[in-house]
Design an enzyme around this catalytic site. Sequence first.
Site, PDB file in Angstrom:
ATOM      1  N   GLU A  73       0.861  -1.170   0.000  1.00  0.00           N
ATOM      2  CA  GLU A  73       0.000   0.000   0.000  1.00  0.00           C
ATOM      3  C   GLU A  73       0.905   1.230   0.000  1.00  0.00           C
ATOM      4  O   GLU A  73       1.944   1.250   0.651  1.00  0.00           O
ATOM      5  CB  GLU A  73      -0.908   0.044   1.228  1.00  0.00           C
ATOM      6  CG  GLU A  73      -1.801   1.290   1.262  1.00  0.00           C
ATOM      7  CD  GLU A  73      -2.789   1.302   2.423  1.00  0.00           C
ATOM      8  OE1 GLU A  73      -3.664   2.180   2.422  1.00  0.00           O
ATOM      9  OE2 GLU A  73      -2.686   0.445   3.309  1.00  0.00           O
ATOM     10  N   CYS A 102      -6.557   1.449   2.641  1.00  0.00           N
ATOM     11  CA  CYS A 102      -7.429   2.620   2.715  1.00  0.00           C
ATOM     12  C   CYS A 102      -7.415   3.429   1.427  1.00  0.00           C
ATOM     13  O   CYS A 102      -8.332   4.220   1.198  1.00  0.00           O
ATOM     14  CB  CYS A 102      -7.019   3.498   3.894  1.00  0.00           C
ATOM     15  SG  CYS A 102      -7.453   2.804   5.504  1.00  0.00           S
ATOM     16  N   ASN A 107     -12.339  -3.238   1.122  1.00  0.00           N
ATOM     17  CA  ASN A 107     -11.286  -3.318   2.134  1.00  0.00           C
ATOM     18  C   ASN A 107     -11.814  -2.786   3.458  1.00  0.00           C
ATOM     19  O   ASN A 107     -12.128  -1.603   3.567  1.00  0.00           O
ATOM     20  CB  ASN A 107     -10.082  -2.478   1.701  1.00  0.00           C
ATOM     21  CG  ASN A 107      -9.051  -2.318   2.803  1.00  0.00           C
ATOM     22  OD1 ASN A 107      -8.304  -3.250   3.100  1.00  0.00           O
ATOM     23  ND2 ASN A 107      -9.006  -1.145   3.433  1.00  0.00           N
ATOM     24  N   GLU A 108     -11.953  -3.650   4.441  1.00  0.00           N
ATOM     25  CA  GLU A 108     -12.253  -3.233   5.819  1.00  0.00           C
ATOM     26  C   GLU A 108     -13.518  -2.381   5.940  1.00  0.00           C
ATOM     27  O   GLU A 108     -13.585  -1.475   6.767  1.00  0.00           O
ATOM     28  CB  GLU A 108     -11.087  -2.442   6.419  1.00  0.00           C
ATOM     29  CG  GLU A 108      -9.867  -3.256   6.694  1.00  0.00           C
ATOM     30  CD  GLU A 108      -8.804  -2.466   7.453  1.00  0.00           C
ATOM     31  OE1 GLU A 108      -9.065  -1.315   7.843  1.00  0.00           O
ATOM     32  OE2 GLU A 108      -7.713  -3.003   7.680  1.00  0.00           O
TER      33      GLU A 108
END
Length: 825
Positions: free
Chosen positions: A57, A247, A379-380
């Site tokens: 990331e 994120c 994602n999350e």
Amino acid sequence: MSRTRWRLGLSAAVLLVAAGTVPPSAHAEDVTDYALTVDPSARGATIDDTMYGVFFEDINRAADGGLYAELVQNRSFEYSTADNASYTPLTSWTVDGTARVVDDGGRLNERNRSYLDLGAHSSVTNAGYNTGVHVETGKKYDFSVWARADAGATLTVSLQDSGGTLATARRVDVTKSGWTRYRATLTATRTSSEGRLTVASSAAAALDMVSLFPRDTYRGEPNGLRKDLAEKIAALHPGFVRFPGGCLVNTGSMEDYSAASGFQRRRSYQWKDTVGPVETRATNSNFWGYNQSYGLGYYEYFRLAEDIGAMPLPVVPALVTGCGQDRAVADDALLKRHVQDTLDLVEFANGSASSPWGGVRARMGHPEPFHLTHIEVGNEENLPDEFFARFTKFRAAVQAKHPDIQVISNSGPDDSGATFDTAWRLNRDAKVDMVDEHYYNSPQWFLQNNDRYDSYDRNGPKVFLGEYASQGNTFGNGLTEAAFMTGLERNADVVKLASYAPLFANEDYVQWRPDLIWFNNHASWNSANYEVQKLFMNNVGDRVVPSTATGTPSLLAPITGAVGLSTWATTAAYDDVRVTDADGRELLTDDFSSGASQWTHTGGGSWSVQDGQYVQSDVNAENTMVSAGDPSWHDYDLKVKATKKAGKEGFLVAFGVKDTGNYYWWNIGGWNNTRTAVEQAVDGGKSTLISKAGSVETGRAYDIDVKVRGRQVTLYLDGQEWGSFRDDKPAEPFRQLVTEDRKTGELIVKVVNAQDAAARTAVDLGRAKVASRARVTTLAAAPDAVNSETSTAVAPVRSTFDGVAGKFTYTFPANSVTFLRIRQR
């Protein structure tokens, strides 16, 4: 990776000592006896070649200024306050003479919006990253620039530092009025990490995409990767590369970068922005507070995976934001566009060169497919129902057209809790192939949860552990992660993929710790955690050989400690604190009518007695702990009244307080007043024991009651039982696993000894016929040992052991990770 779980500077002290043998200073009593029994005839789980991988990331400047080898910062003059409040279009540049950044119809192309208008007899100088542009004696550096000059111009390109010239200057004649790319090569005459690149012009000229690349990139590829960083990834022999986030994927606008959307600068990472010629790629604000140029894009990620023999695993947005934003995008047309983008991604990766998106790949230099087999959606996400409604549309579209592609879901940002449970129920009911779990927990948690996957349904979705770490870069952290990894391998029939996170950190641009590989503009080094990951990833084996080991005598005692009060970005008032033992005898009472002399302030913030209440009045302070009582207290009731006065969150009521890094607290109205949980801190690292949705009303008094009995804790809010937990999982320090490498015929005995005593172990290999000599690799170091640019305190030690037999004894050093490779005959 969730912004709400951002940790800076946390570390954990797990006692560790030197490698190889029991240190000379160890006493005879510093030995614990164990028995390890192996059954080579039994069948354990098959371990896939792709089990361990890496997750990239762009955080901590992992891309621009990191893995992407470009040496010029803000090469396209696109920096803006949308990226960072301190940025201007000339960030990292200084001007001598006249120059201005222009955004008008004279630009290089529609997506590359800004360019530099440089005056006659003027120059601009770029400071690079960290301390400057790094060059090495004798090496070549490729300069390029897009330029136009209506009347023609001569550009002079030079490299220098405070000590003088670093390369012979080169002249570039700009001969055309339209935009053209010009190139030159500079050869460094000295080594420096403080270089500056200067471009001077004899006449007015427009410049864009001012670039300087080392010729010596990874595998010599143009627009390539920084060699030392890519080599460190390759040395892990990862089975997959997950990219680009994180994120970056599930935050910001889901619109594209176009006139129709107003050229939005805070967008989710969308793969089409990142392919094609670099000068036509979009720019974007990075969630972590800086600009991302997308010079390192999807094509480069696929090439990296191919070059190191890893499976590419891209992550696309699900149109539900996370990482503290938590918003579902309700736009059917936009959702359909993103679903189509995902189908186009498969075509880009796997389609023929004659297909539209396969053609884009071919024109970039790769006519052959990249063999994409897995895609992750989202994602999350902290809104599981909203996420799953959108996920199913992606999944259905991909499987209808590409049934051989696995579409991976996720379970939110934590290892447990309401979001986790709901997400897993939805995934199980829909028979999803694989679910991505993420957690960043304390070292204690990793020691306690080696058995996490033992009870997972063998017929349900498989697990992708896409992000995990134990909140620190000491060897102690690495040791507890190693203990946990033996449980991952033991359950390789359930846990199919696993990757530590994050991968990279530039030491001068850190947003998140811990990180696997650290670097600056001229050097890179492996963390202790990296050495653990490398040891496991280079010695996986093909199948688990069932084995058992005796445990360490339990040292579980009742929860003991004083009591505490705290706040987090909130002002609050506390009153009527009362602590009684299990028989009702008073241990502490305080209505603050006589001040607060019984309390010790160990955190931040500002505490004072106001109107008979104990008030924390700094609305910005975090972790403002005050404590009272005896650290030896156990089996008690804690009652207190709490009132929120202002701020983002609620109350923090602590119990079992031993010191500033070891305690439990009931976090009521935490996470921006959205959740209530009990967290345990061990040596500064926190993990969540129980969690529910919940918020706190400003101005309302709450009655809080915590009952501690042995290791059982029951919590009451306004007289109603909120929840309870039992903290009785032992942090077993001795963990082991045995696998078989079919290619070499070796048994690989993997032992983690996370205690301050050597582990004298009677090993029984059952009916296996083995050679007498084993190859041994040992990791061990001091508890607080960390690797740095100048010191490698944690590194593998290789040796041999000649005492192997069907039954033999081996003493594993205190606080060590040891792998024995034993050849079978």
